[in-house]
Write a protein that holds these residues in place. Structure first.
Motif, PDB file in Angstrom:
ATOM      1  N   LEU A  81       0.069  -5.594   2.424  1.00  0.00           N
ATOM      2  CA  LEU A  81       0.172  -5.611   3.656  1.00  0.00           C
ATOM      3  C   LEU A  81       1.552  -4.761   4.102  1.00  0.00           C
ATOM      4  N   LEU A  82       2.574  -5.209   3.399  1.00  0.00           N
ATOM      5  CA  LEU A  82       3.856  -4.266   3.310  1.00  0.00           C
ATOM      6  C   LEU A  82       3.592  -2.861   3.344  1.00  0.00           C
ATOM      7  N   ALA A  86       3.631   0.173   5.425  1.00  0.00           N
ATOM      8  CA  ALA A  86       4.694   1.484   5.440  1.00  0.00           C
ATOM      9  C   ALA A  86       3.464   2.780   5.500  1.00  0.00           C
ATOM     10  N   SER A  87       2.288   2.720   5.002  1.00  0.00           N
ATOM     11  CA  SER A  87       1.540   3.769   5.008  1.00  0.00           C
ATOM     12  C   SER A  87       1.090   4.044   6.592  1.00  0.00           C
ATOM     13  N   LEU A  88       1.155   3.298   7.542  1.00  0.00           N
ATOM     14  CA  LEU A  88       0.851   3.583   8.567  1.00  0.00           C
ATOM     15  C   LEU A  88       2.019   4.399   9.228  1.00  0.00           C
ATOM     16  N   ILE A  89       3.456   3.857   9.022  1.00  0.00           N
ATOM     17  CA  ILE A  89       4.774   4.588   9.459  1.00  0.00           C
ATOM     18  C   ILE A  89       4.615   5.759   8.889  1.00  0.00           C
ATOM     19  N   VAL A 118      12.199   3.621   0.219  1.00  0.00           N
ATOM     20  CA  VAL A 118      12.737   2.386   0.798  1.00  0.00           C
ATOM     21  C   VAL A 118      11.815   1.282   0.476  1.00  0.00           C
ATOM     22  N   VAL A 119      10.575   1.432   0.730  1.00  0.00           N
ATOM     23  CA  VAL A 119       9.767   0.314   0.277  1.00  0.00           C
ATOM     24  C   VAL A 119       9.339   0.021  -0.983  1.00  0.00           C
ATOM     25  N   ILE A 120       9.492   1.020  -1.701  1.00  0.00           N
ATOM     26  CA  ILE A 120       9.244   0.889  -3.321  1.00  0.00           C
ATOM     27  C   ILE A 120      10.717   0.409  -3.929  1.00  0.00           C
ATOM     28  N   ILE A 121      11.892   0.594  -3.371  1.00  0.00           N
ATOM     29  CA  ILE A 121      13.235   0.372  -3.844  1.00  0.00           C
ATOM     30  C   ILE A 121      13.223  -1.137  -3.327  1.00  0.00           C
ATOM     31  N   LEU A 122      12.802  -1.476  -2.249  1.00  0.00           N
ATOM     32  CA  LEU A 122      12.799  -2.609  -1.772  1.00  0.00           C
ATOM     33  C   LEU A 122      11.956  -3.900  -2.453  1.00  0.00           C
ATOM     34  N   GLY A 137      -0.946  -0.736  -1.519  1.00  0.00           N
ATOM     35  CA  GLY A 137      -1.096  -0.924  -0.019  1.00  0.00           C
ATOM     36  C   GLY A 137      -0.567   0.512   0.702  1.00  0.00           C
ATOM     37  N   PHE A 138       0.386   1.217   0.106  1.00  0.00           N
ATOM     38  CA  PHE A 138       0.933   2.242   0.560  1.00  0.00           C
ATOM     39  C   PHE A 138      -0.153   3.354   0.426  1.00  0.00           C
ATOM     40  N   LEU A 139      -1.002   3.289  -0.529  1.00  0.00           N
ATOM     41  CA  LEU A 139      -2.059   4.452  -0.750  1.00  0.00           C
ATOM     42  C   LEU A 139      -3.246   4.120   0.211  1.00  0.00           C
ATOM     43  N   THR A 140      -3.392   3.360   1.046  1.00  0.00           N
ATOM     44  CA  THR A 140      -4.318   2.911   2.016  1.00  0.00           C
ATOM     45  C   THR A 140      -4.600   4.371   3.003  1.00  0.00           C
ATOM     46  N   TYR A 141      -3.765   4.902   3.361  1.00  0.00           N
ATOM     47  CA  TYR A 141      -3.705   6.307   4.082  1.00  0.00           C
ATOM     48  C   TYR A 141      -4.574   7.079   3.278  1.00  0.00           C
TER      49      TYR A 141
END
Length: 157
Positions: A81-82, A86-89, A118-122, A137-141
């Motif tokens: 979900l995180l 991030a993908s929506l942003i 930022v999300v991957i480093i986090l 999750g980021f690849l959802t878009y």
């Protein structure tokens, strides 16, 4: 041989670019979306595409979140979900950058890539987060883009 001059086709959607005949000697000025007579229509199509991609991303995100929760558990689902958030942003920032492309800018700005970094480093630094579910999750878009492409390419019944 191509003369290197292009003109926009008025009857094709999205201002398709065609090459004029080489036999014509009258040079024509290149046409862009910014000075196209169909600019208002193409921007309406752009906004509709953005809404469809955003909505499809939300639906895919909800379906995948539920599936990941059932299969892998809540912690992995929250990691997914995180990344999906991030993908929506990222998709919103990319749409804003493309929207400004014809008006203010001449090239795309890469600030939306900062969201990914930022999300991957986090996820890599924080012990409770896992990089793979966040990245997937980021690849959802991207999945939303594929769904849109298949909907437009395949004939509807």
């Amino acid at each position: 041989m191509l003369s290197g001059q292009f003109k926009a086709s008025l009857d094709a959607p999205y201002s398709a670019v065609t090459v004029p005949d080489s036999a014509s000697s009258a040079p024509s000025a290149p046409s862009t979306v910014a000075n196209s007579p169909h600019k208002g229509g193409s921007m309406a199509e752009f906004y509709q595409l953005c809404r469809e991609l955003f909505t499809t991303s939300l639906v895919l995100m909800a379906i995948a979140f539920g599936a990941v929760w059932l299969i892998y558990g809540l912690n992995t689902a929250l990691n997914y979900l995180l990344g999906a958030g991030a993908s929506l942003i990222y998709l919103q920032l990319l749409a804003r950058s493309v929207e400004r492309l014809g008006n203010d800018q001449k090239k795309l700005v890469k600030t939306q890539l900062l969201v990914v970094v930022v999300v991957i480093i986090l996820a890599a630094r924080w012990q409770e987060l896992h990089v793979i579910p966040v990245f997937l999750g980021f690849l959802t878009y991207k999945a939303a883009i594929l769904v849109y492409m298949f909907r437009t390419v395949l004939p509807s019944p």
